[in-house]
Design an enzyme around this catalytic site. Structure first.
Site, PDB file in Angstrom:
ATOM      1  CE  LYS A   1       0.305   5.857   7.794  1.00 20.47           C
ATOM      2  NZ  LYS A   1      -1.133   6.085   7.898  1.00 20.47           N
TER       3      LYS A   1
ATOM      4  CE1 TYR B   1      -3.656   2.581   0.738  1.00 15.26           C
ATOM      5  CE2 TYR B   1      -2.102   3.447   2.349  1.00 15.26           C
ATOM      6  CZ  TYR B   1      -3.253   3.596   1.601  1.00 15.26           C
ATOM      7  OH  TYR B   1      -3.994   4.733   1.711  1.00 15.26           O
TER       8      TYR B   1
ATOM      9  CG  ASP C   1       5.466   4.648   1.218  1.00 15.22           C
ATOM     10  OD1 ASP C   1       5.515   5.491   2.135  1.00 15.22           O
ATOM     11  OD2 ASP C   1       4.400   4.215   0.748  1.00 15.22           O
TER      12      ASP C   1
END
Length: 459
Positions: free
Chosen positions: A286, A157, A259
């Site tokens: 985040k 993801y 990522d």
């Protein structure tokens, strides 16, 4: 006290009966949202839990119940809820203004922290989400190399951008051959041209990754990878796997994008540094926002120069009304300053308590389950051996049922455990919280022997 006596069906009924206000809120929501929610990731069993407030490592729902939060807004809240220093810093900034068209010194300070802490980051560009960070990282790789294709790993993801959504939800019926995975559409209507521009690799497949990178080298702008992909199973990378990817990309002028939107929390310097990867570009989000929306692209000075508009139109124009807004910069800077070496050491210690305790409980009953993860992250799998990639971690129907029951059992006993995603530890958690997680898991094993017996052991 762990409730071991309630059956799966009566648990659902019990939780539902205790969710009167959540049920009422969901009924209202269904009149204004397509499915009653504003995000596809909202979990419901049978309806979502609506939250009134969060404090430290706990959530309090609108019906007055308290839950230990292992979701932490999908691993974002590494300091838990309503972290005092962030609340104070944001209050001061709100009194000075929420956003401006001009830059502020807070964005420089957060960029200085990231450049000074994370290896390989010479320059930073701020955006609003992890999806945006990945989107612009891929565009930067294309602008830098002049190539259009990317390679990504099956099941990984990377946010809501067409090219990285390819094969994100691949399944046994469509994922194709193990030697050369098929590019699968994530949603109905995804352009066929997008599928043609993505090379799908398997995580930890050393020879496969090397072969597919080399065979597509002239068209590849970048290989994007998550050092420990959560949706793939939160699986540890093999050192020889990263070495093979690094060698193949370096020899062919292909950029490596790490990522770390989720996994930056794995160490003081992030996940790439922990596992010996030297990416050209790192995407972040985040935890660097302190609980507010944020994303960032960082990398080598020559690569990041594609954003440079000092001499006119850059190779890659990038803007955003709320990019580098002072609220996100202030919250992020405060949160990151409190993530020092002792904080990471304590998170690692608590994570080890949980993973080791779950592992012992599994071993004690010879249950066909396995726990993966590192640092402040863990994930439980309905299989007896460690998976190496997405295909090996893909649950059987019986396994999926078991994991639903596990999430439900945890909720019934006062813990929010994400379904099919990474669970995360936060700094306000105590050792007793970690031990409680293990106790609840052991209680689940004791009370669900029938379901455990339906799990097929992989050969």
């Amino acid at each position: 006290m762990v409730n071991q006596e309630i059956s799966g069906s009566s648990k659902v009924a019990g939780l539902s009966r205790a969710s009167r206000r959540s049920n009422e809120s969901f009924a209202r929501a269904q009149k204004v949202f397509p499915d009653g929610t504003s995000r596809v990731t909202i979990e419901r069993d049978p309806t979502p839990l609506y939250i009134d407030r969060g404090m430290g490592s706990y959530l309090f729902d609108v019906d007055g119940r308290r839950f230990l939060d292992l979701n932490c807004n999908f691993t974002t809240l590494i300091h838990g809820h309503a972290f005092g220093p962030v609340v104070e810093a944001l209050t001061r900034q709100l009194q000075r203004g929420s956003c401006f068209a001009n830059p502020t010194e807070s964005e420089i300070e957060l960029a200085e922290l990231l450049c000074g802490r994370i290896p390989g980051i010479d320059r930073v560009r701020f955006v609003n989400t992890g999806t945006e960070a990945v989107l612009f990282a891929i565009k930067a790789a294309r602008a830098f190399t002049g190539r259009s294709k990317i390679a990504k790993f099956e099941g990984a993801y990377h946010g809501a951008y067409d090219w990285v959504e390819v094969s994100q939800a691949a399944a046994p019926h469509n994922w194709g051959d193990a030697i050369e995975p098929k590019s699968t559409a994530f949603y109905r209507g995804m352009p066929a041209s997008v599928l043609d521009e993505v090379v799908v690799l398997r995580f930890n497949d050393v020879e496969g990754a090397r072969r597919l990178i080399w065979s597509n080298a002239h068209d590849l702008a970048a290989v994007i990878l998550d050092p420990m992909p959560s949706r793939c199973g939160l699986i540890a990378p093999k050192p020889e796997f990263f070495a093979a990817v690094q060698e193949a990309t370096l020899k062919n002028g292909i950029l490596v994008i790490a990522d770390e939107v989720l996994n930056l929390r794995q160490s003081f310097q992030g996940a790439s540094a922990r596992y010996g990867l030297a990416p050209d570009v790192i995407t972040m989000g985040k935890i660097i926002g302190g609980g507010l929306p944020i994303g960032a692209i960082g990398g080598r000075e020559d690569v990041m120069k594609v954003f440079d508009a000092s001499a006119g139109r850059p190779l890659l124009p990038q803007g955003g009304t709320f990019s580098a807004n002072p609220l996100s910069m202030t919250a992020g800077l405060t949160a990151m300053r409190h993530l020092d070496h002792p904080a990471f050491a304590r998170l690692e210690m608590l994570g080890d308590i949980v993973r080791d305790g779950i592992g012992r409980a599994i071993s004690n009953l010879a249950a066909p389950l396995y726990v993966t993860g590192a640092a402040s992250l863990f994930r439980i799998h309905p299989q007896a051996e460690a998976p190496n990639d997405y295909r090996e971690s893909y649950p059987t129907p019986a396994g999926a049922t078991l994991m639903k029951d596990l999430t439900r059992f945890f909720a019934e006993n006062g813990i929010i455990l994400p379904y099919g995603a990474a669970a995360s530890i936060s700094t306000p958690m105590a050792r007793t919280d970690a031990e409680f997680i293990v106790d609840v898991f052991a209680g689940f094993l004791e009370s669900h022997q029938d379901l455990l017996g339906e799990i097929t052991v992989r050969k």
